[in-house]
Design an enzyme around this catalytic site. Structure first.
Site, mmCIF file in Angstrom:
data_model
loop_
_atom_site.group_PDB
_atom_site.id
_atom_site.type_symbol
_atom_site.label_atom_id
_atom_site.label_comp_id
_atom_site.label_asym_id
_atom_site.label_seq_id
_atom_site.Cartn_x
_atom_site.Cartn_y
_atom_site.Cartn_z
ATOM 1 N N ASP A 1 0.644 -0.940 0.290
ATOM 2 C CA ASP A 1 -0.054 -0.243 0.248
ATOM 3 C C ASP A 1 1.061 0.948 -0.024
ATOM 4 O O ASP A 1 2.086 1.215 -0.368
ATOM 5 C CB ASP A 1 -0.648 -0.172 0.974
ATOM 6 C CG ASP A 1 -2.296 0.202 0.904
ATOM 7 O OD1 ASP A 1 -2.273 1.940 1.269
ATOM 8 O OD2 ASP A 1 -3.307 -0.152 0.534
ATOM 9 N N ASP B 1 -1.148 1.175 18.262
ATOM 10 C CA ASP B 1 -1.812 0.410 17.684
ATOM 11 C C ASP B 1 -0.895 -0.998 16.280
ATOM 12 O O ASP B 1 -1.674 -2.450 16.582
ATOM 13 C CB ASP B 1 -2.972 0.539 17.369
ATOM 14 C CG ASP B 1 -3.973 -0.113 18.134
ATOM 15 O OD1 ASP B 1 -4.091 -0.878 19.194
ATOM 16 O OD2 ASP B 1 -5.351 0.688 18.254
ATOM 17 N N HIS C 1 -3.630 5.885 3.485
ATOM 18 C CA HIS C 1 -4.083 4.885 3.262
ATOM 19 C C HIS C 1 -3.861 3.790 4.179
ATOM 20 O O HIS C 1 -4.668 2.609 4.132
ATOM 21 C CB HIS C 1 -4.512 4.560 1.638
ATOM 22 C CG HIS C 1 -5.258 3.673 1.403
ATOM 23 N ND1 HIS C 1 -5.050 2.684 1.039
ATOM 24 C CD2 HIS C 1 -6.696 4.051 0.632
ATOM 25 C CE1 HIS C 1 -5.567 2.202 0.305
ATOM 26 N NE2 HIS C 1 -7.045 2.892 0.155
ATOM 27 N N ASN D 1 -4.375 -4.316 22.758
ATOM 28 C CA ASN D 1 -3.549 -3.482 23.834
ATOM 29 C C ASN D 1 -3.746 -2.703 24.712
ATOM 30 O O ASN D 1 -3.045 -1.869 25.446
ATOM 31 C CB ASN D 1 -2.185 -3.257 22.867
ATOM 32 C CG ASN D 1 -2.003 -1.755 22.130
ATOM 33 O OD1 ASN D 1 -2.864 -1.521 21.950
ATOM 34 N ND2 ASN D 1 -1.340 -0.907 21.492
ATOM 35 N N ASN E 1 -13.615 0.905 -6.746
ATOM 36 C CA ASN E 1 -14.709 1.427 -6.417
ATOM 37 C C ASN E 1 -15.190 2.188 -7.184
ATOM 38 O O ASN E 1 -16.311 2.579 -6.705
ATOM 39 C CB ASN E 1 -14.365 2.974 -5.726
ATOM 40 C CG ASN E 1 -13.303 2.033 -4.181
ATOM 41 O OD1 ASN E 1 -14.554 0.971 -3.946
ATOM 42 N ND2 ASN E 1 -12.632 2.846 -3.560
ATOM 43 N N VAL F 1 -6.075 -14.521 -7.379
ATOM 44 C CA VAL F 1 -6.008 -13.305 -6.572
ATOM 45 C C VAL F 1 -7.673 -13.241 -5.229
ATOM 46 O O VAL F 1 -7.991 -13.338 -6.517
ATOM 47 C CB VAL F 1 -5.864 -12.177 -6.734
ATOM 48 C CG1 VAL F 1 -5.784 -10.390 -6.174
ATOM 49 C CG2 VAL F 1 -4.248 -12.363 -7.753
ATOM 50 N N SER G 1 -10.973 -1.145 -0.498
ATOM 51 C CA SER G 1 -10.097 -0.686 0.112
ATOM 52 C C SER G 1 -9.916 -1.339 1.807
ATOM 53 O O SER G 1 -8.836 -1.422 1.751
ATOM 54 C CB SER G 1 -9.103 0.537 -0.345
ATOM 55 O OG SER G 1 -8.818 0.806 -1.658
#
Length: 475
Positions: free
Chosen positions: A172, A181, A214, A227, A318, A357, A405
């Site tokens: 990405d 995080d 993104h 956590n 999209n 894929v 996405s």
């Protein structure tokens, strides 16, 4: 393992040995439910046993329950081996552990010695050296993650948060590895940037985002850590790596994508997420020129990654476009001047339409197809939440984003849980299981949408259905 979990196991073992329960402050509430108990004979010598199962947290967890139901105590659980070490005074323990509700999970069971245990009953400090999970403790914003409930990730986490053995590549725009995080699960050693002409750049921090949030958002959906901070990802116990394939202008050129697929293969990643289409063409046509050559090169890169054990998961796109009935493309090339052109089904949205894929469509909070999501009969594999998804943002923040996405990383996370509980599975087994375990989702009926062709089992909007995290950790 929590203190209460230890107490429950110890209670069952002490009860079988005829010892006082009040020594640990235990009550009958900790006893194994009657419906789950196997027949337990009068106490005999205290013995230790090994109980073998498939090597996965889910299977081992069930064997632990079988041990307790047979009047035993779990001493150690090795989910990476599929071995549970147990203790019991039940002289029929070997048959009882096979006879209960979870007995089918037992492959074999045997005493570790012929004489009674000289050490006496195990009293405290019982622990798991494998990956069977304690009851998950919610992170502060987990209550806002409706998407995790929709795919049953909240239920799956009661079985496992995923294995540290599993590595997911976030192909990405870069990942903020300092985010609280993401830092616990981030592997800098496996991260890279491919945006300098497709040449791998392993320099410190090259994988980080520069102009886009993104990739960081995608990473949080896959594996934000449990956590006590922020949110929890679909697979909060697995590792992630950043494979930066989006340049500062937002383009993903073929050489970047190829570099990313090969890097993932060479680094032995288990799953990669691809929430992009390869620029500058929305659809790359199988001609005798540039587009045909690029289509073949990228196909080879995907095949190589698959052959090296990498499952590739990708966003469907999209454009609210029917991928099964292509007619025109008005948006390509997007790095110069787009022209309207006639296309057919030999023109592929890459990488999502390439063989091997997993193609993911998007759903809303109510479980219907997101209006922006691409669709197509026999083009969509599965669906997942993608509208207004809360996840991580660079700089330690959180925010909502929408798109296929956002749907794709949910499925990458489900695949990571699946790989955690079935470590021997390769890409094709994972891909097949993602489809067969998905929850069937019918085409809309109020109103009817004629674009949703197919059946409840497989249709143009949802493919095989909504991804299911719980099935991923139980089968």
């Amino acid at each position: 393992m929590t203190r209460s979990s230890r107490s429950r196991r110890l209670t069952a073992g002490l009860a079988a040995a005829g010892l006082a329960l009040t020594a640990l402050g235990a009550t009958t509430a900790n006893a194994v439910p009657a419906a789950d108990r196997a027949t337990v004979a009068a106490p005999g010598p205290l013995m230790n046993y090994v109980v073998n199962s498939k090597a996965s947290p889910g299977h081992v967890r069930k064997v632990e329950k079988a041990v307790e139901a047979a009047g035993g105590t779990v001493l150690q659980a090795y989910s990476q081996l599929g071995v549970v070490v147990a203790q019991s005074t039940n002289p029929d323990f070997k048959s009882a552990v096979r006879a209960g509700k979870y007995g089918r999970e037992v492959q074999s069971v045997g005493a570790t010695r012929t004489a009674a245990v000289s050490e006496g009953p195990a009293a405290s400090g019982l622990k798991s050296l494998g990956e069977a999970e304690a009851a998950p403790v919610p992170d502060p914003r987990e209550v806002d993650q409706w998407d995790m409930v929709q795919i049953k990730a909240d239920l799956a986490h009661a079985v496992t948060d995923g294995s540290r053995r599993v590595l997911v590549g976030i192909n990405d725009s870069g990942v903020d590895d300092a985010h609280p995080d993401l830092a616990p699960n981030f592997s800098a050693a496996d991260s890279v940037s491919c945006v300098d002409n497709g040449v791998p750049d392993r320099s410190e921090g090259a994988w980080r985002p520069t102009t886009s949030s993104h990739g960081t958002h995608v990473a949080g959906t896959v594996a934000a850590a449990r956590n006590g901070v922020g949110i929890v990802g679909v697979a909060p116990g697995v590792r992630i790596a950043s494979v930066k394939v989006v340049n500062d202008d937002g383009f993903i050129y073929p050489e970047y994508a190829i570099c990313g697929f090969v890097w993932a293969a060479e680094r032995h990643m288990d799953i990669t997420n691809h929430s992009y289409f390869i620029d500058p063409y929305m659809f790359w046509c199988k001609d005798n020129g540039d587009q045909g050559a690029v289509q073949e090169a990228v196909r080879r890169a995907v095949d190589y990654a698959t052959g090296r054990g990498v499952l590739s998961v990708a966003a469907a796109g999209n454009a609210n476009y029917d991928l099964a009935n292509k007619t025109t493309d008005t948006s390509s090339p997007n790095d110069t001047t787009p022209v309207t052109r006639t296309i057919d089904n030999d023109c592929l949205d890459m990488p999502t339409e390439l063989p091997g894929v997993v193609t993911v469509a998007s759903t809303t909070r109510t479980g219907v197809r997101s209006g922006f999501s691409n669709f197509g009969l026999d083009k969509i594999d599965v669906a997942a939440p993608g509208s207004s998804i809360l996840s991580t943002l660079p700089g330690g923040g959180y925010g909502n984003m929408s798109g296929t996405s956002m749907a794709s990383p949910h499925v990458a996370g489900v695949a990571a849980l699946m790989k955690s509980t079935h470590p021997w599975w390769g890409p094709r087994q994972l891909e097949s299981a993602l489809r067969t375990q998905a929850d069937d989702t019918a085409c809309p009926t109020a109103p009817v949408d004629t674009r949703c062709t197919g059946t409840t089992d497989n249709n143009a909007f949802y493919g095989e259905g909504l991804a299911d995290s719980l099935d991923a950790v139980h089968r």
